[in-house]
Design a protein around this motif. Structure first.
Motif, mmCIF file in Angstrom:
data_model
loop_
_atom_site.group_PDB
_atom_site.id
_atom_site.type_symbol
_atom_site.label_atom_id
_atom_site.label_comp_id
_atom_site.label_asym_id
_atom_site.label_seq_id
_atom_site.Cartn_x
_atom_site.Cartn_y
_atom_site.Cartn_z
ATOM 1 N N LYS A 132 0.830 -1.204 0.000
ATOM 2 C CA LYS A 132 0.000 0.000 0.000
ATOM 3 C C LYS A 132 0.867 1.258 0.000
ATOM 4 N N GLN A 133 1.883 1.285 0.848
ATOM 5 C CA GLN A 133 2.754 2.460 0.937
ATOM 6 C C GLN A 133 3.542 2.666 -0.351
ATOM 7 N N PHE A 134 3.956 1.577 -0.974
ATOM 8 C CA PHE A 134 4.658 1.687 -2.254
ATOM 9 C C PHE A 134 3.747 2.299 -3.313
ATOM 10 N N MET A 135 2.508 1.846 -3.350
ATOM 11 C CA MET A 135 1.556 2.345 -4.341
ATOM 12 C C MET A 135 1.133 3.781 -4.066
ATOM 13 N N MET A 136 1.357 4.268 -2.845
ATOM 14 C CA MET A 136 1.000 5.648 -2.503
ATOM 15 C C MET A 136 2.050 6.662 -2.935
ATOM 16 N N CYS A 137 3.238 6.205 -3.337
ATOM 17 C CA CYS A 137 4.326 7.127 -3.677
ATOM 18 C C CYS A 137 3.936 8.171 -4.729
ATOM 19 N N PRO A 138 3.256 7.797 -5.827
ATOM 20 C CA PRO A 138 2.869 8.821 -6.800
ATOM 21 C C PRO A 138 1.945 9.888 -6.220
ATOM 22 N N PHE A 139 1.078 9.516 -5.286
ATOM 23 C CA PHE A 139 0.220 10.522 -4.649
ATOM 24 C C PHE A 139 1.072 11.566 -3.937
ATOM 25 N N ASP A 140 2.090 11.114 -3.214
ATOM 26 C CA ASP A 140 2.964 12.038 -2.494
ATOM 27 C C ASP A 140 3.682 12.977 -3.459
ATOM 28 N N ALA A 141 4.173 12.423 -4.580
ATOM 29 C CA ALA A 141 4.897 13.238 -5.555
ATOM 30 C C ALA A 141 3.981 14.267 -6.209
ATOM 31 N N ILE A 142 2.802 13.827 -6.615
ATOM 32 C CA ILE A 142 1.850 14.719 -7.288
ATOM 33 C C ILE A 142 1.397 15.835 -6.350
ATOM 34 N N SER A 143 1.045 15.467 -5.126
ATOM 35 C CA SER A 143 0.527 16.460 -4.183
ATOM 36 C C SER A 143 1.615 17.443 -3.747
ATOM 37 N N GLY A 186 -6.612 10.004 -11.642
ATOM 38 C CA GLY A 186 -6.288 9.073 -12.717
ATOM 39 C C GLY A 186 -5.319 7.995 -12.279
ATOM 40 N N TYR A 187 -4.279 8.407 -11.556
ATOM 41 C CA TYR A 187 -3.333 7.411 -11.061
ATOM 42 C C TYR A 187 -4.003 6.481 -10.058
ATOM 43 N N GLY A 188 -4.840 7.034 -9.158
ATOM 44 C CA GLY A 188 -5.491 6.214 -8.145
ATOM 45 C C GLY A 188 -6.344 5.109 -8.741
ATOM 46 N N ALA A 189 -7.041 5.422 -9.830
ATOM 47 C CA ALA A 189 -7.860 4.408 -10.498
ATOM 48 C C ALA A 189 -6.983 3.294 -11.074
ATOM 49 N N PHE A 190 -5.863 3.686 -11.679
ATOM 50 C CA PHE A 190 -4.935 2.695 -12.239
ATOM 51 C C PHE A 190 -4.345 1.817 -11.141
ATOM 52 N N ALA A 191 -3.876 2.431 -10.062
ATOM 53 C CA ALA A 191 -3.259 1.679 -8.966
ATOM 54 C C ALA A 191 -4.259 0.734 -8.316
ATOM 55 N N GLY A 192 -5.512 1.165 -8.221
ATOM 56 C CA GLY A 192 -6.544 0.319 -7.641
ATOM 57 C C GLY A 192 -6.731 -0.972 -8.416
ATOM 58 N N GLY A 229 -6.327 10.589 -4.557
ATOM 59 C CA GLY A 229 -5.939 11.672 -5.459
ATOM 60 C C GLY A 229 -6.551 13.001 -5.046
ATOM 61 N N ILE A 230 -7.804 12.972 -4.635
ATOM 62 C CA ILE A 230 -8.480 14.179 -4.157
ATOM 63 C C ILE A 230 -7.932 14.577 -2.786
#
Length: 450
Positions: free
Chosen positions: A279-290, A322-328, A369-370
């Motif tokens: 889960k934490q690995f998949m959250m990395c793009p959220f951190d970068a984007i935000s 968009g990324y969240g949907a893909f990661a899900g 993402g939101i």
């Protein structure tokens, strides 16, 4: 190199900023995953449970450190965007002084309270000794974590996300060898995994310090800047402490969640630990984007660019969802094979429980993402106090689910605690962020009319 984000295509600038930050976050999570994989595959599922049994309290403490450092960098980004470099250096020096103070207090308190914290988390007796050894080393390494996070936040505030990534990449590779050396050669067990992690963080921080002192002279406080200023300290604390508390308050809910899960037995502790790594690995793009959206909006607030603030928020949310949907989809379809990276194939019950947790998360992952973009933009605009309440909403939702439903539904309730937290936080932070953007726009307009 420092990079201004007040001119040029917003999406291009944010993606350019986010990409090295994303790779750096992925590398950081990669060596966390390697820690877990080496421990799980060489020392067994009980050792993996020992490493993961206190992950929520690590997030509580280290999250406060990271959040505070991120908050301290917000005024730096604002004054850099406004071109007020001398004032920016005042804030860099005062932020460093506050970071040293926080490191001293947290290291002392956490080290002394390590055992009571693990008892509070209901860590099973069969893994308590290893969990204590691992956690104590992590706590003793808090100053190194703060060193890296403060200096990397300062570099990112002036638009340089590439340099922290490069240093993190080097330390991540080093961490792999240190893991193998400490665990397999020196036979240090779980404590060896913690020593490897802390050593890697220390090297990242020292490399950032060396780079700034040699290559980024504009960030070095002069003799005139090296003065403790009450107004600077107050503004920094007003940004840093709420941001740190937002991370910590969120972690309190995670601690309640982990305590409830620990009570289900070591099988579910292992399952939860493996799932959390993924889960934490998949959250990395959220951190970068935000983070990219936050720095973009903060710099443009300083430059008085109201339209670009709105563009940054809108495009950041679009990319995040968009990324969240893909990661899900990835978590739903591949949760089972991913889990087997951490848990030996014979531990069927733990593997299936971990895969179930990931499947349940996958259907709701887009909400992050939101949540993350809106929260970080709110902080970047200077409203850290308002952003804290999104963490409160997460904490309350996780606590209600864990205390109210785990007793009746067991691990199934654990599988839906995060989703309840994300939904509750989104309902608060999305309209709050829009209000803060509107308020910032009005402030810029009033400033321009004078």
């Amino acid at each position: 190199m420092a990079t201004s984000m007040v001119k040029g295509n917003p999406m291009k600038l944010m993606l350019q900023f986010a990409f090295p930050l994303l790779i750096g976050n992925l590398l950081q999570q990669t060596y966390n995953i390697i820690d877990a994989a080496i421990v799980g595959q060489t020392l067994g599922p009980e050792a993996l449970a020992s490493v993961g049994a206190s992950s929520s309290v690590q997030f509580l403490v280290l999250g406060f450190c990271m959040g505070s450092c991120t908050g301290f960098s917000v005024p730096v980004a604002k004054y850099f965007g406004a071109g007020k470099l001398d004032k920016m250096r005042d804030y860099i020096f005062n932020g460093a002084a506050l970071a040293v103070l926080i490191a001293a207090i947290l290291t002392t308190l956490c080290s002394l309270l390590c055992a009571p914290i693990l008892h509070l988390l209901s860590v099973p007796s069969d893994i308590f000794a290893d969990a204590y050894a691992y956690q104590l080393v992590i706590f003793l390494g808090i100053p190194f974590s703060i060193l890296y996070n403060y200096l990397s936040s300062i570099l990112r505030a002036v638009g340089d996300s590439r340099t922290p990534f490069l240093f993190l990449a080097f330390s991540a590779i080093l961490n792999i060898f240190l893991d193998l050396f400490c665990i397999i050669i020196l036979h240090l067990g779980c404590a060896g995994a913690a020593i490897a992690t802390i050593s890697a963080q220390a090297i990242s921080g020292l490399l950032c310090l060396f780079f700034i002192s040699r290559k980024v002279k504009l960030l070095l406080p002069t003799k005139e800047n090296r003065t403790l200023r009450k107004d600077a300290a107050q503004e920094l604390l007003a940004m840093g402490i709420p941001t740190g508390l937002q991370f910590s308050i969120t972690a309190i809910g995670s601690m309640v969640m982990q305590s409830a899960n620990n009570g289900l037995g070591s099988v579910y502790v292992s399952a939860f630990t493996a799932a959390m790594k993924i889960k934490q690995f998949m959250m990395c793009p959220f951190d970068a984007i935000s983070t990219a959206a936050s720095v973009f909006c903060s710099q443009n607030l300083g430059a008085g660019q109201a339209k670009r603030i709105r563009q940054g928020l809108r495009q950041g949310v679009l990319v995040g969802v968009g990324y969240g949907a893909f990661a899900g989809v990835i978590m739903i379809l591949f949760g089972l094979p991913l889990t087997k990276l951490f848990i030996v194939s014979s531990a069927f019950e733990a593997i299936n429980a971990s895969a179930k947790y990931l499947r349940c998360l996958g259907f709701f992952y887009w909400m992050l993402g939101i949540l993350n973009v809106c929260r970080m933009v709110t902080q970047g605009l200077g409203y850290s106090g308002r952003a804290v309440f999104s963490g409160v909403m997460e904490m309350l939702a996780r606590t209600i689910v864990c205390l109210g439903f785990v007793g009746a539904f067991g691990f199934t309730a654990i599988c839906f605690a995060d989703q309840a937290a994300w939904l509750a936080a989104c309902c608060y932070i999305a309209p709050t962020c829009l209000y803060c953007v509107k308020k910032s726009t009005k402030m810029i307009a009033d400033r321009g009319a004078k």
